[in-house]
Design a protein around this motif. Structure first.
Motif, short mmCIF file in Angstrom:
data_model
loop_
_atom_site.label_atom_id
_atom_site.label_comp_id
_atom_site.label_asym_id
_atom_site.label_seq_id
_atom_site.Cartn_x
_atom_site.Cartn_y
_atom_site.Cartn_z
N LEU A 153 -2.17 -7.03 1.61
CA LEU A 153 -1.97 -6.17 0.33
C LEU A 153 -0.41 -6.00 0.31
O LEU A 153 0.05 -5.29 1.14
CB LEU A 153 -2.46 -4.72 0.69
N ARG A 156 2.02 -1.24 -1.38
CA ARG A 156 1.01 -0.10 -1.12
C ARG A 156 1.67 1.25 -1.35
O ARG A 156 2.71 1.77 -0.83
CB ARG A 156 0.98 -0.20 0.51
N LEU A 177 5.15 -1.23 2.71
CA LEU A 177 4.63 -2.39 3.31
C LEU A 177 3.03 -2.27 3.79
O LEU A 177 2.52 -3.06 3.94
CB LEU A 177 5.50 -2.65 4.44
N MET A 178 2.65 -1.12 4.46
CA MET A 178 1.07 -1.02 4.80
C MET A 178 0.59 0.34 4.40
O MET A 178 1.05 1.33 4.85
CB MET A 178 1.20 -0.82 6.27
#
Lengths: 178, 134
Positions: A153, A156, A177-178
Motif C-alpha cells: 500500500l 497511506r 509509508l505504513m
C-alpha cells in the motif's frame, strides 16, 4: 456490508384475464431498483416494450427480492448494459469483481455516472452473469486473478478512528509509508 | 526505502476505522485495488476497504480463501495472538485499553504509584550527584 442502493427484484406479472383470453401468459423479470415500488414500475416499462400490455390492463402477481447466495466469496461479474448518451443509445459490456451481484451493479452505476456522465435512469441492464476467471475480458479484473497476489500500500493516509477526533492542524508530519 | 508490509493472502491487519475498530483480521483474498476479503475467527467473512486496515508485520501461511477451520488452525500454528501481544504495537494497544478502563480508585492508585516512583528516582539521582561532586 453497507446497505446497497440497488436491490435485485423478481417481478412476475401478466395481463388481466379477458373474455377473449382466459389464461394470459405470465412473464417474469429480474431487475434492479432502489425499492419495490420502483421495481414494479420498471417491470411495466419493460413489459410494455415487449408485449401489448400496460399496468392498467395487467397485474403483478409476485414481487420478491433476490439476495446473494454466497456473499463471502469473490466473483467476477460481467454486466451487459444499454445506456443513453447525449448522442444516442449504446451497448456496453463491463466487468467487476465483487462479492455480491448487488455490489457489482452498484459499482456499475457509479462508474457509468463518473466515466460517461450517464445517470441511472438512462441505464438499462440487459444481462448480468458471473464470469469464470478464464473467460474474463478486461485486464483490470484479470490482474487480480493471482493466487499469490502481493502488493504494497503505497500512499497511506492515516485517518482518525472517529470523526470526533478529527483536527484541522497536526503537531507533526504524518507518516505516509505504513 | 523498499516496502516491508505487503497486502497478500495471509497478512494480518488491524482494523482502524468503523464498527470493527481494534480487531485483528487476516486478509484472505483481494477483491480489487481498494478492497480485500477479510476474515477473523470470531466474525463472518466480509470485505473491507484497505483504508480501514493497518497492515502488521505478521503473516500466516494460508491458501486463497481457506475454510474457517483451516484459518483458525493456521492462526493457532502461527501463534498470531502471542506474537501480536508481544510486539511493541500490540503492547501499546493493551496498555491503552487498560488505561481507558480505569475507574477513579485505580487512577488514584496510579497517582500514588507515580509519586512513589518519582521520589525513588529523585533519591537515586541525589545520591549520584553527591557521589560525583564529592
Amino acid at each position: 456490508m453497507v446497505a446497497f442502493r440497488f436491490h435485485q427484484y423478481q417481478v412476475v406479472g401478466r395481463a388481466l384475464p379477458t373474455p377473449g383470453d382466459e389464461h394470459p401468459k405470465i412473464y417474469r423479470m429480474k431487475l434492479w431498483a432502489t425499492n419495490e415500488v420502483r421495481a414494479k414500475s420498471k417491470f411495466w416499462y419493460f413489459l410494455r416494450k415487449l408485449k401489448k400490455v400496460k399496468k392498467s390492463n395487467g397485474q403483478v402477481l409476485a414481487i420478491n427480492e433476490i439476495f446473494e447466495r454466497n456473499p463471502t466469496t469473490i466473483k467476477n461479474y460481467g454486466i451487459w448494459l444499454r445506456y443513453q448518451s447525449r448522442t444516442g443509445y449504446h451497448n456496453m459490456y463491463k466487468e467487476y469483481r465483487d462479492t455480491t451481484l448487488n455490489g457489482a451493479v452498484e459499482q456499475m452505476y457509479n462508474e457509468m455516472a463518473s466515466r460517461h456522465r450517464v445517470r441511472s435512469p438512462c441505464i438499462q441492464i440487459i444481462k448480468t452473469a458471473t464470469v469464470h476467471f478464464k473467460l474474463c475480458k478486461r485486464d483490470n479484473t484479470k490482474q487480480f486473478h493471482n493466487a499469490k497476489i502481493k502488493f504494497p500500500l503505497v500512499y497511506r493516509k492515516v485517518r482518525p478512528p472517529t470523526r470526533k477526533l478529527k483536527t484541522t492542524f497536526k503537531a507533526s508530519r504524518p507518516n505516509l509509508l505504513m | 526505502m523498499p516496502f516491508k508490509r505487503f497486502v497478500e493472502i495471509g497478512r494480518v491487519a488491524l482494523v482502524n476505522y468503523g464498527k470493527d475498530y481494534g480487531r485483528l483480521v487476516v486478509i484472505v483474498d483481494v477483491v480489487d485495488q481498494n478492497r480485500a476479503l477479510v476474515d477473523a475467527p470470531d466474525m463472518i467473512r466480509c470485505q473491507m476497504n484497505f483504508k480501514r486496515l493497518s497492515l502488521t508485520d505478521i503473516k500466516i501461511d494460508i491458501k486463497r480463501v481457506p475454510k474457517k477451520a483451516t484459518l483458525i488452525k493456521a492462526m493457532e500454528e502461527a501463534d498470531v495472538k502471542t506474537k501480536w501481544e508481544n510486539s511493541s504495537w500490540g503492547k501499546k494497544l493493551i496498555v491503552q485499553k487498560r488505561r481507558a478502563a480505569l475507574n477513579d480508585f485505580d487512577r488514584f492508585k496510579v497517582m500514588i504509584a507515580k509519586i512513589k516512583r518519582g521520589g525513588a528516582i529523585r533519591q537515586e539521582l541525589a545520591k549520584l550527584k553527591k557521589a560525583s561532586t564529592a
